[in-house]
Write a protein that holds these residues in place. Structure first.
Motif, PDB file in Angstrom:
ATOM      1  N   TRP A 142      15.588 -23.645 -13.441  1.00  0.00           N
ATOM      2  CA  TRP A 142      14.870 -22.560 -12.802  1.00  0.00           C
ATOM      3  C   TRP A 142      14.115 -22.851 -11.676  1.00  0.00           C
ATOM      4  N   GLY A 143      14.361 -23.894 -11.161  1.00  0.00           N
ATOM      5  CA  GLY A 143      13.607 -24.144  -9.824  1.00  0.00           C
ATOM      6  C   GLY A 143      14.500 -23.697  -8.798  1.00  0.00           C
ATOM      7  N   GLN A 144      13.803 -23.730  -7.372  1.00  0.00           N
ATOM      8  CA  GLN A 144      14.487 -23.129  -6.507  1.00  0.00           C
ATOM      9  C   GLN A 144      15.918 -23.350  -5.981  1.00  0.00           C
ATOM     10  N   MET A 145      16.305 -24.770  -5.953  1.00  0.00           N
ATOM     11  CA  MET A 145      17.618 -25.297  -5.823  1.00  0.00           C
ATOM     12  C   MET A 145      18.358 -24.886  -6.884  1.00  0.00           C
ATOM     13  N   SER A 146      17.853 -24.538  -8.072  1.00  0.00           N
ATOM     14  CA  SER A 146      18.757 -24.304  -9.427  1.00  0.00           C
ATOM     15  C   SER A 146      19.309 -22.758  -8.952  1.00  0.00           C
ATOM     16  N   TYR A 147      18.262 -21.998  -8.403  1.00  0.00           N
ATOM     17  CA  TYR A 147      18.571 -20.711  -8.329  1.00  0.00           C
ATOM     18  C   TYR A 147      19.633 -20.441  -7.156  1.00  0.00           C
ATOM     19  N   TRP A 148      19.142 -20.920  -6.003  1.00  0.00           N
ATOM     20  CA  TRP A 148      20.005 -20.611  -4.654  1.00  0.00           C
ATOM     21  C   TRP A 148      21.146 -21.506  -4.583  1.00  0.00           C
ATOM     22  N   GLY A 149      21.265 -22.438  -5.715  1.00  0.00           N
ATOM     23  CA  GLY A 149      22.603 -22.897  -5.622  1.00  0.00           C
ATOM     24  C   GLY A 149      23.503 -22.276  -6.555  1.00  0.00           C
ATOM     25  N   ALA A 150      23.100 -21.756  -7.506  1.00  0.00           N
ATOM     26  CA  ALA A 150      23.939 -20.834  -8.352  1.00  0.00           C
ATOM     27  C   ALA A 150      24.161 -19.504  -7.468  1.00  0.00           C
ATOM     28  N   ALA A 151      23.227 -19.022  -6.944  1.00  0.00           N
ATOM     29  CA  ALA A 151      23.566 -17.866  -6.004  1.00  0.00           C
ATOM     30  C   ALA A 151      24.787 -17.781  -5.156  1.00  0.00           C
ATOM     31  N   VAL A 152      24.737 -19.312  -4.533  1.00  0.00           N
ATOM     32  CA  VAL A 152      25.820 -19.472  -3.583  1.00  0.00           C
ATOM     33  C   VAL A 152      26.993 -19.582  -3.930  1.00  0.00           C
ATOM     34  N   ILE A 153      27.101 -20.449  -5.229  1.00  0.00           N
ATOM     35  CA  ILE A 153      28.351 -20.545  -5.774  1.00  0.00           C
ATOM     36  C   ILE A 153      28.994 -19.467  -6.343  1.00  0.00           C
ATOM     37  N   THR A 154      28.154 -18.825  -7.038  1.00  0.00           N
ATOM     38  CA  THR A 154      28.734 -17.471  -7.777  1.00  0.00           C
ATOM     39  C   THR A 154      29.154 -16.706  -6.712  1.00  0.00           C
ATOM     40  N   ASN A 155      28.493 -16.786  -5.307  1.00  0.00           N
ATOM     41  CA  ASN A 155      28.884 -15.791  -4.349  1.00  0.00           C
ATOM     42  C   ASN A 155      30.326 -16.132  -3.837  1.00  0.00           C
ATOM     43  N   LEU A 156      30.846 -17.335  -3.883  1.00  0.00           N
ATOM     44  CA  LEU A 156      31.846 -17.635  -3.385  1.00  0.00           C
ATOM     45  C   LEU A 156      33.236 -16.941  -4.124  1.00  0.00           C
ATOM     46  N   PHE A 157      32.869 -16.536  -5.179  1.00  0.00           N
ATOM     47  CA  PHE A 157      33.921 -15.797  -5.945  1.00  0.00           C
ATOM     48  C   PHE A 157      34.134 -14.498  -5.485  1.00  0.00           C
ATOM     49  N   ARG A 158      33.472 -14.123  -4.234  1.00  0.00           N
ATOM     50  CA  ARG A 158      33.584 -12.826  -3.589  1.00  0.00           C
ATOM     51  C   ARG A 158      35.152 -12.934  -2.973  1.00  0.00           C
ATOM     52  N   ALA A 159      35.445 -14.157  -2.905  1.00  0.00           N
ATOM     53  CA  ALA A 159      36.669 -14.385  -2.161  1.00  0.00           C
ATOM     54  C   ALA A 159      37.832 -14.043  -2.821  1.00  0.00           C
ATOM     55  N   ASP A 294      36.449 -19.540   7.615  1.00  0.00           N
ATOM     56  CA  ASP A 294      36.579 -18.466   6.777  1.00  0.00           C
ATOM     57  C   ASP A 294      36.258 -18.424   5.324  1.00  0.00           C
ATOM     58  N   LEU A 295      35.656 -17.733   4.676  1.00  0.00           N
ATOM     59  CA  LEU A 295      35.116 -17.969   3.067  1.00  0.00           C
ATOM     60  C   LEU A 295      36.455 -18.005   2.402  1.00  0.00           C
ATOM     61  N   ALA A 296      37.521 -16.945   2.303  1.00  0.00           N
ATOM     62  CA  ALA A 296      38.453 -17.144   1.677  1.00  0.00           C
ATOM     63  C   ALA A 296      39.418 -18.474   1.779  1.00  0.00           C
ATOM     64  N   GLY A 297      39.254 -19.045   3.036  1.00  0.00           N
ATOM     65  CA  GLY A 297      39.953 -20.241   3.447  1.00  0.00           C
ATOM     66  C   GLY A 297      39.135 -21.444   2.711  1.00  0.00           C
ATOM     67  N   GLY A 298      37.844 -21.159   3.044  1.00  0.00           N
ATOM     68  CA  GLY A 298      37.020 -22.493   2.539  1.00  0.00           C
ATOM     69  C   GLY A 298      37.031 -22.564   1.005  1.00  0.00           C
ATOM     70  N   VAL A 299      36.902 -21.424   0.259  1.00  0.00           N
ATOM     71  CA  VAL A 299      37.179 -21.573  -1.011  1.00  0.00           C
ATOM     72  C   VAL A 299      38.326 -22.057  -1.610  1.00  0.00           C
ATOM     73  N   ALA A 300      39.570 -21.453  -0.774  1.00  0.00           N
ATOM     74  CA  ALA A 300      40.765 -22.097  -1.254  1.00  0.00           C
ATOM     75  C   ALA A 300      40.960 -23.722  -0.875  1.00  0.00           C
ATOM     76  N   ALA A 301      40.549 -24.016   0.219  1.00  0.00           N
ATOM     77  CA  ALA A 301      40.526 -25.681   0.561  1.00  0.00           C
ATOM     78  C   ALA A 301      39.693 -26.518  -0.539  1.00  0.00           C
ATOM     79  N   MET A 302      38.339 -25.606  -0.876  1.00  0.00           N
ATOM     80  CA  MET A 302      37.664 -26.654  -1.794  1.00  0.00           C
ATOM     81  C   MET A 302      38.379 -26.570  -3.208  1.00  0.00           C
ATOM     82  N   GLY A 303      38.770 -25.496  -3.633  1.00  0.00           N
ATOM     83  CA  GLY A 303      39.841 -25.428  -4.938  1.00  0.00           C
ATOM     84  C   GLY A 303      40.938 -26.443  -4.866  1.00  0.00           C
TER      85      GLY A 303
END
Lengths: 406, 219
Positions: A142-159, A294-303
């Motif tokens: 529950w440090g800053q990087m824990s929180y923001w890392g989880a926020a950014v990565i879960t946000n990717l599922f918006r795609a 583009d977000l969806a493209g980025g997530v697809a490329a990463m996956g």
């Protein structure tokens, strides 16, 4: 007494059969290099993570009001708590280092090729499980990087098509990363390692069905196989000892090198850190994500960049057996891929500038091209090698394959 | 990949590397000896703790560090020995006076990029701006006054003294961030020696077991 007990068990459970066939006399190629040690090492790291993790769970408190404090409690007040915590945090990085080397060996020597496709795919599944487990575990301090890392990565599922918003809320348990996220990540971080243990069993059953590959990529004659015990038991033990020296050097002398400074600040949803970076083992994939505008493209490329490994048995179309041993073009491609991974890792670690964006995009293209050009390159290389003349072992292998077909 | 492409690629890598380090930290070595840590403890307990707390450091642990019971008693006042080092000023009063709540210092030595070097550079980073105001080149929006007085120090001897004080404070806060680091390193030496001996023995044993296989024709 011992003999009669064993006989009693053997009538009901294949204990002796298992020890003899899968441990002691298990036939293993005699020409395996030390790169083949990393499978058993991964098993050791898994056990160490499980044991340290369970002891940490006895002192950790999964609640946003107390999580950060409980880590400091472990570090300062619990007897040898610092050792448990540093072994576990270093162990996460060690796990990825070992797995990446294990995968690199598989790629270099073409160990994923027939008949080992299922072995490779169960390994691919294990990689995904490991990534999920590590990602969820990183939230727990529950440090800053824990929180923001989880926020950014879960946000990717918006795609996700159609259900983006709902999926993000479902993952987080709330509209933002918060207490609900922490408790569910904790529960799943505890559960997943046991699923991994089960998946490792499946991986091992597949291994013991097809047996180990070897640097030549050609199945050895029975006389060139040696019993697992004592040859590979002692070799694996030596590997473990060397690994423990390196691991201990990190744990006891530089345990903080892999902990981001920002994670020593408690999570603060109101303040974004200047620069959000994932752990080093996600950096190349993170760079690929950021290289697509583009977000969806980025997530697809990463996956795709993670999942594309599964296609290797089909992308490699050469009739020449194995990996780099007899195939110079394949070897060259392997090292291009490795260098490209390092470039991507660097790009993932630094803030985006005009320069790094270009480097990232080119490196992403090279990443996918090494896979997508492989069918063509492997065929070209095969034709060239056959024309040039093959080593006798390979010639014999191709002859045998041709005879089988007729 | 041809060479004409490789060079710009490498160059762009290095140029972005240079961009990443805009604030120059001072990399003076930070002492780790007991005397420095003890001097730093006194500075923190008598000066810094007017406003800053160390919520993960108990007064009791200062005794383990080797500070005399009488000294710790003076510092803690009527707070019990197992109390955390709390600030003398109530956080709300401090927030009203300075505009922000002074941050806790327990982990300050590891909570900024650059670690102890950031902390030392910050303490030494005060200067005088164009309009006579006090500035800090490391953390420009800081609300903390220049407690050590480096911005007003003119002669070299004075600066030297302040620098030594800043190093002591940093040394103590470095201890406070990870009080078990000493135990960790001393245990680590034995662990590594043990493992190295084990590695050598296992290597010899492996050679012994494998000698027939190693003598065979390479495959």
């Amino acid at each position: 007494m011992f003999k009669s007990t064993l006989a009693w068990i053997d009538q009901r459970f294949p204990l002796t059969h298992f020890i003899k066939n899968d441990l002691a006399d298990y036939p293993t190629p005699r020409n395996l290099s030390y790169w083949w040690n990393f499978g058993s090492l991964a098993g050791l790291v898994l056990v160490m993570q499980l044991v340290t993790g369970i002891f940490l769970a006895m002192h950790y408190k999964p609640d946003i009001a107390t999580a950060f404090d409980s880590i400091q409690h472990i570090m300062r007040d619990v007897n040898y708590g610092w050792l448990l915590r540093y072994m576990h945090s270093t162990g996460a990085s060690a796990f990825f280092a070992v797995i990446y080397i294990h995968m690199a060996r598989t790629l270099y020597h073409g160990s994923y090729r027939a008949p080992r496709e299922l072995l490779w795919w169960t390994g691919q599944g294990l990689l995904l499980l490991l990534m999920a487990t590590a990602f969820m575990g990183y939230l727990l301090p529950w440090g800053q990087m824990s929180y923001w890392g989880a926020a950014v990565i879960t946000n990717l599922f918006r795609a996700t098509p159609f259900f983006g918003e709902q999926v993000v809320v479902w993952l987080r348990g709330d509209f933002q990363v918060g207490d609900a996220t922490l408790t569910r990540f904790y529960a799943l971080h505890f559960l997943f390692p046991f699923i991994i243990v089960g998946a490792v069993m499946i991986h091992l059953i597949a291994l013991h069905t097809v047996k180990s590959s070897n640097p030549r990529g050609i199945e050895l004659k029975p006389k060139d196989n040696i019993p697992f015990h004592p040859y590979y038991t002692i070799k694996d033990m030596l590997g473990v000892a060397v690994y423990l020296v390196v691991f201990s050097a990190f744990v006891f002398f530089v345990p903080n090198t892999l902990i981001e400074a920002a994670n020593n600040i408690p999570a603060n949803p109101m303040q974004t850190p200047a620069h959000i970076v994932p752990e080093w083992y996600f950096l190349p994939f993170y760079a690929i994500l950021r290289s697509v505008p583009d977000l969806a493209g980025g997530v697809a490329a990463m996956g795709l960049s993670v999942l594309i490994f599964a296609a290797m048995p089909y992308l490699d179309r050469s009739r020449i057996p194995g990996g780099a041993r007899y195939r110079p073009a394949y070897r060259f491609l392997f090292f291009i891929f490795l260098a490209d991974m390092l470039v991507l890792g660097y790009v993932g670690a630094v803030p985006v500038t005009a320069d790094t964006a270009i480097v990232g995009r080119v490196a992403t293209e090279i990443y996918f091209l090494t896979f997508l050009l492989l069918p063509w390159i492997s065929k070209k290389e095969e034709a060239y090698l056959i024309k040039r003349g093959l080593p006798p072992a390979v010639e014999e292998f191709l002859q045998n394959n041709a005879n089988k077909k007729h | 990949m041809n060479k004409r492409f490789l060079l710009p690629l490498l160059l762009s890598l290095f140029s972005s590397f240079a961009l990443a380090n805009e604030i120059e930290l001072e990399h003076d070595p930070i002492p780790t000896d007991r005397a420095s840590v003890l001097r730093g403890a006194e500075q923190v307990a008598t000066v810094c703790s007017s406003c800053h707390g160390l919520k993960y450091v108990q007064y009791r642990s200062l005794l383990d560090l080797g500070i005399a019971k009488e000294t710790v008693d003076v510092w803690r006042g009527d707070k019990p020995l197992n109390s955390a080092m709390k600030p003398q000023m109530a956080p709300d009063d401090a927030a009203a006076a300075f505009g922000v709540t002074p941050p806790d210092l327990s982990l300050m030595a590891v909570a900024r990029e650059g670690g102890v070097h950031y902390l030392y550079s910050y303490l030494m980073g005060y200067g005088v701006g164009a309009n006579g105001e006090t500035t800090n080149r490391i953390f420009t929006v800081t609300k903390m006054p220049d407690v050590l007085g480096i911005s007003a120090a003119s002669d070299a001897k004075q600066r030297e003294e302040i620098s030594a004080k800043a190093k002591d404070i940093t040394a103590f806060l470095n201890w406070a961030a990870d009080p078990r680091a000493g135990d960790r390193r001393s245990l680590g030496i034995y662990v590594i020696i043990y493992l190295l001996i084990m590695t050598i023995l296992l290597f010899l044993w492996k050679k012994q077991i494998w000698r027939k296989i190693d003598a065979m024709e390479k495959l």
